[in-house]
Design a protein around this motif. Structure first.
Motif, short mmCIF file in Angstrom:
data_model
loop_
_atom_site.label_atom_id
_atom_site.label_comp_id
_atom_site.label_asym_id
_atom_site.label_seq_id
_atom_site.Cartn_x
_atom_site.Cartn_y
_atom_site.Cartn_z
N ALA A 58 25.10 -17.26 -8.11
CA ALA A 58 24.30 -18.27 -8.79
C ALA A 58 22.84 -17.83 -8.88
CB ALA A 58 24.42 -19.60 -8.05
N PHE A 59 22.30 -17.34 -7.79
CA PHE A 59 20.88 -16.97 -7.76
C PHE A 59 20.61 -15.79 -8.68
CE2 PHE A 59 20.47 -18.81 -3.24
CZ PHE A 59 20.19 -20.06 -3.78
N LEU A 60 21.55 -14.84 -8.72
CA LEU A 60 21.27 -13.58 -9.43
C LEU A 60 21.66 -13.62 -10.90
CD1 LEU A 60 22.39 -11.23 -6.58
CD2 LEU A 60 20.08 -11.39 -7.53
N LEU A 61 22.62 -14.49 -11.26
CA LEU A 61 23.13 -14.45 -12.64
C LEU A 61 22.66 -15.64 -13.48
CD1 LEU A 61 26.80 -13.35 -11.90
CD2 LEU A 61 25.01 -11.95 -12.95
N ALA A 62 22.30 -16.76 -12.82
CA ALA A 62 22.09 -17.99 -13.60
C ALA A 62 20.62 -18.31 -13.78
CB ALA A 62 22.80 -19.16 -12.91
N ASP A 63 20.31 -18.95 -14.93
CA ASP A 63 18.98 -19.47 -15.17
C ASP A 63 18.80 -20.80 -14.45
OD1 ASP A 63 18.40 -17.41 -17.14
OD2 ASP A 63 19.85 -18.47 -18.39
N ARG A 64 19.91 -21.52 -14.32
CA ARG A 64 19.85 -22.86 -13.77
C ARG A 64 21.12 -23.07 -12.97
NH1 ARG A 64 20.50 -27.56 -16.41
NH2 ARG A 64 21.10 -26.47 -18.32
N ILE A 65 21.05 -23.95 -11.97
CA ILE A 65 22.19 -24.16 -11.07
C ILE A 65 22.52 -25.63 -10.96
CG2 ILE A 65 23.02 -23.90 -8.68
CD1 ILE A 65 21.08 -21.51 -8.44
N TYR A 66 23.82 -25.94 -11.10
CA TYR A 66 24.30 -27.27 -10.74
C TYR A 66 24.96 -27.15 -9.38
CZ TYR A 66 23.88 -29.01 -15.57
OH TYR A 66 23.42 -29.41 -16.78
N MET A 67 24.49 -27.95 -8.42
CA MET A 67 25.15 -27.99 -7.12
C MET A 67 26.26 -29.03 -7.21
SD MET A 67 23.31 -25.89 -5.39
CE MET A 67 24.03 -26.23 -3.79
N MET A 68 27.49 -28.64 -6.81
CA MET A 68 28.62 -29.55 -6.97
C MET A 68 29.29 -29.80 -5.62
SD MET A 68 31.85 -28.99 -9.40
CE MET A 68 32.63 -30.35 -10.22
N GLU A 69 29.47 -31.09 -5.30
CA GLU A 69 30.15 -31.46 -4.06
C GLU A 69 31.06 -32.65 -4.32
OE1 GLU A 69 27.45 -31.68 -0.53
OE2 GLU A 69 25.93 -31.05 -1.98
N ASN A 70 32.31 -32.54 -3.88
CA ASN A 70 33.28 -33.65 -3.99
C ASN A 70 33.35 -34.25 -5.38
OD1 ASN A 70 34.14 -33.60 -1.30
ND2 ASN A 70 32.24 -34.65 -0.69
#
Lengths: 249, 265, 348
Positions: free
Chosen positions: C192-204
């Motif tokens: 996520a850190f190295l490939l993405a411009d933006r991150i969605y954190m997903m839980e449950n």
């Protein structure tokens, strides 16, 4: 494990012994042609009633197959093939003790389904290509007789099947799958689902059933009594009752 | 149970049992070979009865295997992929001929497709179909052979990784394309096995054929029928020769195709 | 915004699990969906690819509605969503060329092969390829259909650690060349850190936070985000296993000797151990430092170290107490060389 082992061992012992159900001395073993099935079953019942102590055991099948079993050492007292030539060969080979005794005659007949939908009137109708027609295979006596009938009548039959035995041919006629089949006259009499169309006199072929004890027969007295029973006793009327022709002595 | 102090013991028992069991297969083969009239074999084999039966058996067994695949693969697919009520019953019905006595199967075919059967009269009027024909033999053979192909292929369809089919879908393949380009190649080894089983079953088929299609040399008398009928005659030599042919063909095909199709395993 | 992916996905799988998320990805943007196994990532992939229906919501790419939970449902074959599956799902009965051309013309397949540098593999069977090569073929197969959206489901999870870093770099290059929206599904924060411009954190089955890597690192919204954010990221150069840090006067030893040049260095906070005296034994990285801050995080305590290397360390509250850790306390820190991962930075 233990019980299973005993079971397997018991089975093996049983198989190693010549037979699991040994034959009793009072048994009279008769090898008879399949077309005699109904007659011999009725005769057995009557004979056992008249001769308490003798147990008739029937082995019914194709005449050639029975001949083969006797050649291979099958335990038989009497042999009744549907073809005198088979008997002659067996006597010549020393497997059966001659002379043989003729006990019944059988003739060919045309069996048609109830109502005779294809209007079969004689053997010459077997040349009609639009009909579904059957005879017995040449390997069995009824097929040989049918072939002989066609040959003497100069008919080139348009056949659809040659059944391995007369009973399966009869079943196909009875079910309406065939328009007609050449069978024994006794078979037509035995089956209410089919009707009989008689062959013309010049088309007719017949066979004789002959009986003789095998050379290995163990119950000679009973065997002789059974032959007499079929030839001149009550057995004779049973044979006629089932549509077989009688044999002049 | 004690510890396996003699590790060679169990395998030895297996070998002995397998040898005893093996004689069950080898002895009859030897019996056939000793009865075979070798000196007259050439002339018997060129007999019309033998040649006709051989050609008929080749044609009908291959046709039955092909028909089994043509209809058996879709049936297997439906059983494997579609959820519907009565699927267990449907599966039992299409595999019934495997356990049914073939004679019963042949009689049942007559009740349905015979002249007086359920649809036989209609079929005869429209297409001229009669059980007493090459088509009758092929139908009887297909009836008994197809269950082997269906079972083999359905097992394979249940066993493959279906995500490959999903992957093909995302690449634009329609359902039929997925089946043709992905599913079918993936089950190809099992399809071949099923074809071989169906063909072998057809080649040896006897009961349903003689009951449904009858027995006429050159039209419906296949090799097994010719053997049976001629074994009953006084002259058993053609029957023995035909049996020898059946054994030779079957062994050749089973050995060569098995090695080619599954040898890599 | 109607360009790119706009999705509100609700899938009711079972009484105990439901997925309910909203995603928006602009053309050219790479967005990571980062979560544990069981967070609902696979369900999201299936919904967007069209392999499963949404219970409610709407999925649209460039304004074209693919599924609205009701009457509209575009089949996977019609979606033009290119999917790179977790274990690639290459077709073993086809050659590489036929895999690339499965959903496209031969010309496109050839062009994609040139772009991805796999032209020399075309006649081979997928079975003959290495993991990294297989991944490129899978990517090429998805790109060859000229998709409106590229969906990558754990594209690096099937690879071993050594090839993963190298493959991640080439993947980053190839992703930049694709002009459509890109959704990367992963459980690996490094991806996520190295490939993405933006991150969605997903839980449950829910999105618990979204933002750039920097935003999540500075203000983690959940303990999962905190754990992800706690991963220490450092920049430096690698010279045969010796890492010279860009922003700190310190060097570290790594076992990733082959990743030469500019690298991104990751140290998991649990990989660092703290000792009252100088430790003996295997760790090659040992230094004396000072505690800058102590943050209780429930069942763990996060220790922030001061100079020379300001990183986070996660230890148990019991250890915190026994070591008497408080701001200003002097302490020895150590990390095994095998726990210090060096990854190529690309051009980021």
């Amino acid at each position: 494990m233990r019980l299973g082992g005993f079971a397997v061992g018991g089975l093996a012992l049983c198989l190693l012994a010549t037979s699991c159900s040994a034959r009793s001395d009072d048994d009279l073993v008769v090898f008879g042609a399949a077309s005699l099935t109904d007659v011999l079953q009725a005769a057995e019942e009557q004979f056992e009633q008249d001769n308490p102590g003798i147990d008739v055991v029937l082995n019914l099948g194709g005449s050639n197959a029975l001949r083969e079993q006797i050649r291979s050492g099958a335990d038989a007292d009497l042999f009744i093939p549907a073809d005198p030539e088979i008997m002659a060969e067996a006597i010549a080979a020393g497997d059966v003790d001659g002379p043989e005794t003729a006990i019944a005659r059988n003739e060919l007949a045309i069996a048609v389904p109830a109502g005779n939908p294809a209007d079969v009137q004689s053997l010459s109708d077997f040349a009609r290509p639009e009909l579904l027609l059957g005879i017995c295979a040449s390997a069995v006596p009824c097929g040989q007789l049918a072939r002989a009938a066609f040959a003497t009548s100069d008919i080139d039959p348009s056949l659809d099947t040659e059944e391995p035995d007369v009973r399966s041919l009869l079943a196909k006629v009875a079910g309406g799958e065939l328009d007609a089949g050449v069978v024994y006259i006794s078979d037509v009499a035995a089956d209410p689902r089919v009707e009989l169309v008689a062959l013309k006199a010049w088309e007719q072929q017949s066979t004789t059933y002959v009986i003789a004890p095998t050379s290995g027969a163990t119950n000679a007295a009973a065997a002789k009594r059974f032959v007499d029973f079929l030839q001149q006793g009550e057995g004779r009327s049973i044979i006629q009752q089932f549509g077989f022709g009688s044999v002049s002595r | 149970m004690t510890a396996p102090r003699t590790p060679s013991r169990a395998p030895r028992a297996l070998v002995v049992l397998s040898l005893i069991g093996g004689t069950l297969f080898v002895l009859p083969l030897l019996g056939l070979l000793t009865e075979t009239p070798w000196s007259r074999l050439g002339s018997i084999l060129s007999d019309d009865i033998v040649v006709d039966a051989l050609v008929l058996s080749a044609v009908t067994s291959i046709a039955a295997a092909v028909l089994s695949a043509l209809f058996g693969v879709p049936i297997a697919w439906v059983l494997s992929r579609l959820q519907f009520r009565g699927r267990a019953i449907a599966r039992a019905i299409v595999t019934l001929p495997m356990v049914l006595p073939p004679v019963v199967g042949g009689a049942a075919l007559l009740f349905a497709l015979g002249r007086n059967g359920l649809i036989g009269g209609f079929l005869n009027d429209v297409t001229g179909f009669s059980p007493f024909s090459v088509w009758g033999v092929i139908l009887a053979n297909t009836f008994v052979a197809m269950p082997f192909l269906i079972l083999t292929v359905e097992g394979a369809l249940n066993g493959i990784d279906r995500r490959h089919e999903a992957a093909a879908q995302t690449l634009g393949a329609t359902d039929l394309e997925v089946f043709r380009r992905i599913t079918l190649p993936m089950i190809a080894p099992s399809l071949k096995a099923g074809l071989l089983l169906a063909w072998a079953r057809s080649l040896g088929e006897f009961g349903a054929t003689i009951t449904f299609a009858g027995n006429l040399q050159g039209r419906t008398q296949t090799l097994p029928l010719a053997v049976f009928v001629n074994l009953q005659s006084a002259d058993r030599e053609p029957a023995l020769a035909i049996s020898l042919i059946l054994v030779a063909i079957s062994l050749t095909v089973l050995v060569s195709l098995r090695d080619r199709w599954w040898g890599a395993r | 915004m109607t360009e790119g992916l706009r999705a509100r996905i609700r899938v009711d799988r079972s009484p105990t699990f439901s997925l309910d998320i909203e995603l928006a990805i602009a053309p050219g943007e790479t967005v990571a969906l980062l979560g544990h196994n069981g967070a609902g990532k696979s369900t999201t992939v299936e919904a967007i690819a069209g392999l499963a229906r949404v219970s409610a919501g709407q999925i649209a790419v460039n304004g074209r509605v693919l599924d609205d939970g009701g009457n509209i449902f575009v089949s996977p074959a019609q979606r033009k969503v290119g999917v790179v599956f977790q274990d690639y799902l290459l077709f073993d009965h086809l050659s590489v060329q036929e895999n690339l051309g499965f959903g496209a013309t031969e010309a496109k397949a050839t062009r994609v092969a040139e772009q991805l540098g796999i032209s020399d593999l075309l006649s081979m069977s997928p079975r003959q390829l290495s993991g990294g090569q297989q991944q490129r073929v899978a990517l090429g197969r998805a790109l060859a259909i000229e998709p409106d959206l590229l969906l990558l489901d754990e594209p690096l999870a099937a690879l071993d650690v050594e090839t993963r870093t190298a493959t991640r770099r080439t993947l980053a290059e190839h992703l930049r060349q694709f002009q459509g929206p890109k959704l990367l599904i992963t459980h690996d924060p490094a991806d996520a850190f190295l490939l993405a411009d933006r991150i969605y954190m997903m839980e449950n089955g829910r999105i618990t936070q979204s933002g750039t890597a920097e935003e999540i690192r500075q203000k983690p919204a959940t303990s999962y985000a905190a754990a992800v954010a706690g991963t220490n990221l450092l920049h430096g150069t690698n010279d045969n296993g010796t890492l010279t840090l860009a922003d700190h006067p310190h060097t570290l030893q790594t076992s990733d000797v082959q990743m030469a040049g500019d690298v991104l260095i990751t140290i998991h906070p649990r990989a660092v151990s703290l000792h009252p005296a100088q430790p003996h034994g295997s760790p090659r990285n040992t230094w004396l430092t000072t505690v800058a801050a102590v943050e209780p995080l429930g069942d763990t305590t996060r220790i922030l170290l001061a100079a020379p290397l300001p990183i986070s360390v996660d230890i148990t509250p019991a250890s915190t107490a026994s070591l008497g850790l408080a701001p200003g306390v002097q302490i020895w820190a150590s990390v095994k060389a095998t726990e210090i991962r060096a990854s190529p930075t690309g051009e980021r």
